[in-house]
Design a protein around this motif. Structure first.
Motif, PDB file in Angstrom:
ATOM      1  N   LYS A   9       7.100   3.918  81.184  1.00 29.04           N
ATOM      2  CA  LYS A   9       6.279   3.765  80.221  1.00 29.04           C
ATOM      3  C   LYS A   9       5.638   5.070  80.780  1.00 29.04           C
ATOM      4  N   ASN A  10       4.753   4.678  81.934  1.00 31.84           N
ATOM      5  CA  ASN A  10       3.749   6.173  83.142  1.00 31.84           C
ATOM      6  C   ASN A  10       4.717   6.435  84.151  1.00 31.84           C
ATOM      7  N   TYR A  11       5.651   5.394  85.041  1.00 32.71           N
ATOM      8  CA  TYR A  11       6.477   6.775  85.852  1.00 32.71           C
ATOM      9  C   TYR A  11       7.850   7.095  85.264  1.00 32.71           C
ATOM     10  N   LYS A  12       8.460   7.564  84.165  1.00 32.04           N
ATOM     11  CA  LYS A  12       9.570   7.324  84.160  1.00 32.04           C
ATOM     12  C   LYS A  12      10.485   7.891  85.660  1.00 32.04           C
ATOM     13  N   ASN A  13       9.900   9.550  85.698  1.00 32.98           N
ATOM     14  CA  ASN A  13      11.510   9.953  86.957  1.00 32.98           C
ATOM     15  C   ASN A  13      11.001   9.700  87.810  1.00 32.98           C
ATOM     16  N   LEU A  14       9.957   8.808  88.488  1.00 34.75           N
ATOM     17  CA  LEU A  14       9.534   7.651  89.326  1.00 34.75           C
ATOM     18  C   LEU A  14      10.448   6.789  89.599  1.00 34.75           C
ATOM     19  N   THR A  15      10.405   6.185  88.832  1.00 36.75           N
ATOM     20  CA  THR A  15      11.031   5.046  88.530  1.00 36.75           C
ATOM     21  C   THR A  15      12.243   4.758  88.514  1.00 36.75           C
ATOM     22  N   LEU A  16      12.740   6.155  87.709  1.00 39.30           N
ATOM     23  CA  LEU A  16      14.616   6.359  87.887  1.00 39.30           C
ATOM     24  C   LEU A  16      14.780   7.005  88.977  1.00 39.30           C
ATOM     25  N   ALA A  17      14.491   7.348  90.135  1.00 35.81           N
ATOM     26  CA  ALA A  17      14.164   8.062  91.212  1.00 35.81           C
ATOM     27  C   ALA A  17      14.792   7.206  92.567  1.00 35.81           C
ATOM     28  N   LEU A  18      13.663   5.902  92.220  1.00 34.76           N
ATOM     29  CA  LEU A  18      13.857   4.448  92.854  1.00 34.76           C
ATOM     30  C   LEU A  18      14.775   3.337  92.884  1.00 34.76           C
ATOM     31  N   LEU A  19      15.483   3.230  91.635  1.00 32.52           N
ATOM     32  CA  LEU A  19      16.190   3.102  91.426  1.00 32.52           C
ATOM     33  C   LEU A  19      17.557   3.850  91.423  1.00 32.52           C
ATOM     34  N   THR A  20      17.947   5.399  91.467  1.00 25.55           N
ATOM     35  CA  THR A  20      18.846   6.056  91.672  1.00 25.55           C
ATOM     36  C   THR A  20      18.553   5.418  93.058  1.00 25.55           C
ATOM     37  N   GLY A  21      17.608   5.620  94.695  1.00 25.09           N
ATOM     38  CA  GLY A  21      17.240   4.805  95.700  1.00 25.09           C
ATOM     39  C   GLY A  21      18.188   3.858  95.861  1.00 25.09           C
ATOM     40  N   PHE A  22      18.037   3.062  95.588  1.00 30.91           N
ATOM     41  CA  PHE A  22      18.643   1.469  95.110  1.00 30.91           C
ATOM     42  C   PHE A  22      20.358   1.282  94.970  1.00 30.91           C
ATOM     43  N   ILE A  23      20.361   2.300  94.636  1.00 31.50           N
ATOM     44  CA  ILE A  23      22.138   1.718  94.070  1.00 31.50           C
ATOM     45  C   ILE A  23      22.623   2.421  95.436  1.00 31.50           C
ATOM     46  N   ALA A  24      21.903   3.781  95.733  1.00 28.60           N
ATOM     47  CA  ALA A  24      22.574   4.218  97.381  1.00 28.60           C
ATOM     48  C   ALA A  24      22.270   3.552  98.575  1.00 28.60           C
ATOM     49  N   GLY A  25      21.352   3.132  98.691  1.00 28.34           N
ATOM     50  CA  GLY A  25      21.446   2.448  99.515  1.00 28.34           C
ATOM     51  C   GLY A  25      22.304   0.481  99.960  1.00 28.34           C
ATOM     52  N   SER A  26      22.856   0.371  98.643  1.00 25.75           N
ATOM     53  CA  SER A  26      23.264  -0.642  97.955  1.00 25.75           C
ATOM     54  C   SER A  26      24.550  -0.558  99.048  1.00 25.75           C
ATOM     55  N   LEU A  27      25.333   0.949  99.127  1.00 24.17           N
ATOM     56  CA  LEU A  27      26.732   0.646  98.690  1.00 24.17           C
ATOM     57  C   LEU A  27      26.927  -0.027 100.254  1.00 24.17           C
TER      58      LEU A  27
END
Length: 310
Positions: free
Chosen positions: A224-242
């Motif tokens: 609700k408050n930091y959507k872009n940053l949250t999506l960036a963090l989640l994208t990083g999580f996915i990339a790091g899990s590779l």
């Protein structure tokens, strides 16, 4: 949101896919939820569960309660997840034992494509967004190289394991099953499911409910408050899990408990450095199959949304 029986069947199928992912260490059910377009609704629905809902039941009746709960969505999704956990877990374990390279290759392609899909949701790329993505990738990568803890089957520890694992399960890129491996609880829980040990299953389930209800509120607030940053963090999580789901790994350290070998440390290597038959071309083909399957499904979903909008 008005839904018909066909819609709920589709949600159950997505739940089955999430359940399959969550039973495999290295693959996240949260990633599947993101890919299939139900992630934000899932987080929002879970975070809305509180004692006030039961007051609605008392004052306005069950159907008002069910509507505010988004009960149809949650029930359909949970049904799919439970079906996969109690049926596909055995199949997943069998395939990981017999054809691990091929299984991990397919999932590597799936997760790689999901990075593109989640990254597309970020509307404003700037310095803070990029830094957040890098931080997310570093955290997820760090988790993948942590050594697992020794096995602990006490009920309170299983409760805590369920709470921590479910937080990871709803985060794209961080595998709840892998968190259970790190905590030393994965073997105990899979055995409990296999043996229908309902006491241990209940301990894990109660911990999962506690973790889910609390952590989902945090995620809802972040969206609700930091959507872009949250999506960036989640994208990083996915990339790091590779790193965790890279198919070609050599075992550095392991122990044997009750005639079962438990890997303590692994090293990702190129196919030509893999100890054993690398099955390179078969793995590459399955990576491509997983990768383009996700892009194909996303294109179908996008066309359907465009058609519905018209």
């Amino acid at each position: 949101m008005s839904r018909n029986t066909k819609d709920y069947i589709k949600i159950s199928l997505k739940g089955i896919a999430m359940g399959i992912a969550d039973t495999i260490p290295g693959v996240s059910g949260g990633t599947i939820a993101f890919i299939t377009g139900i992630y934000e609704e899932l987080v929002s629905s879970i975070s809305n569960v509180n004692f006030r809902l039961f007051q609605v039941w008392q004052t306005e009746g069950f159907w008002s309660f069910w509507k505010k709960l988004n009960g149809g969505f949650l029930l359909a999704l949970l049904t799919g997840i439970l079906i996969s956990i109690f049926s596909f877990m055995r199949l997943a374990n069998f395939l990981l034992k017999t054809e691990p390279l091929l299984v991990w290759s397919f999932f590597f392609g799936l997760v790689l494509a999901s990075i593109i899909l989640v990254g597309r949701e970020i509307n404003n790329w700037r310095g803070a967004t990029l830094i957040t993505l890098i931080i997310g990738a570093a955290i997820a990568y760090g988790i993948t190289i942590l050594p697992p803890a020794t096995q602990n089957s006490s009920y309170w520890y299983l409760f805590l394991s369920g709470a921590f694992a479910v937080c990871a399960m709803i985060l794209p890129g961080i595998s709840g099953a892998f968190i259970l491996v790190l905590l030393g609880s994965y073997q105990t829980i899979t055995q409990a499911v296999h043996d229908f040990d309902f006491k241990r299953i209940l301990a894990v389930a109660l911990g999962a409910i506690m973790g889910l209800l609390s952590f989902s509120r945090v995620l809802k607030w972040l969206f609700k408050n930091y959507k872009n940053l949250t999506l960036a963090l989640l994208t990083g999580f996915i990339a790091g899990s590779l790193n965790k789901i890279w198919p070609w790994k050599n075992t550095i350290d392991s122990i044997t408990i009750r005639e079962k070998t438990i890997v303590l440390a692994e090293q990702s290597v190129l196919p030509n450095n893999f100890i054993g038959e690398p099955k390179t071309w078969s793995c590459i083909l399955l990576m491509l199959l997983g990768f383009f399957s996700i892009l194909f499904l996303e294109r179908i979903a996008a066309k359907k949304q465009t058609k519905n909008a018209k």
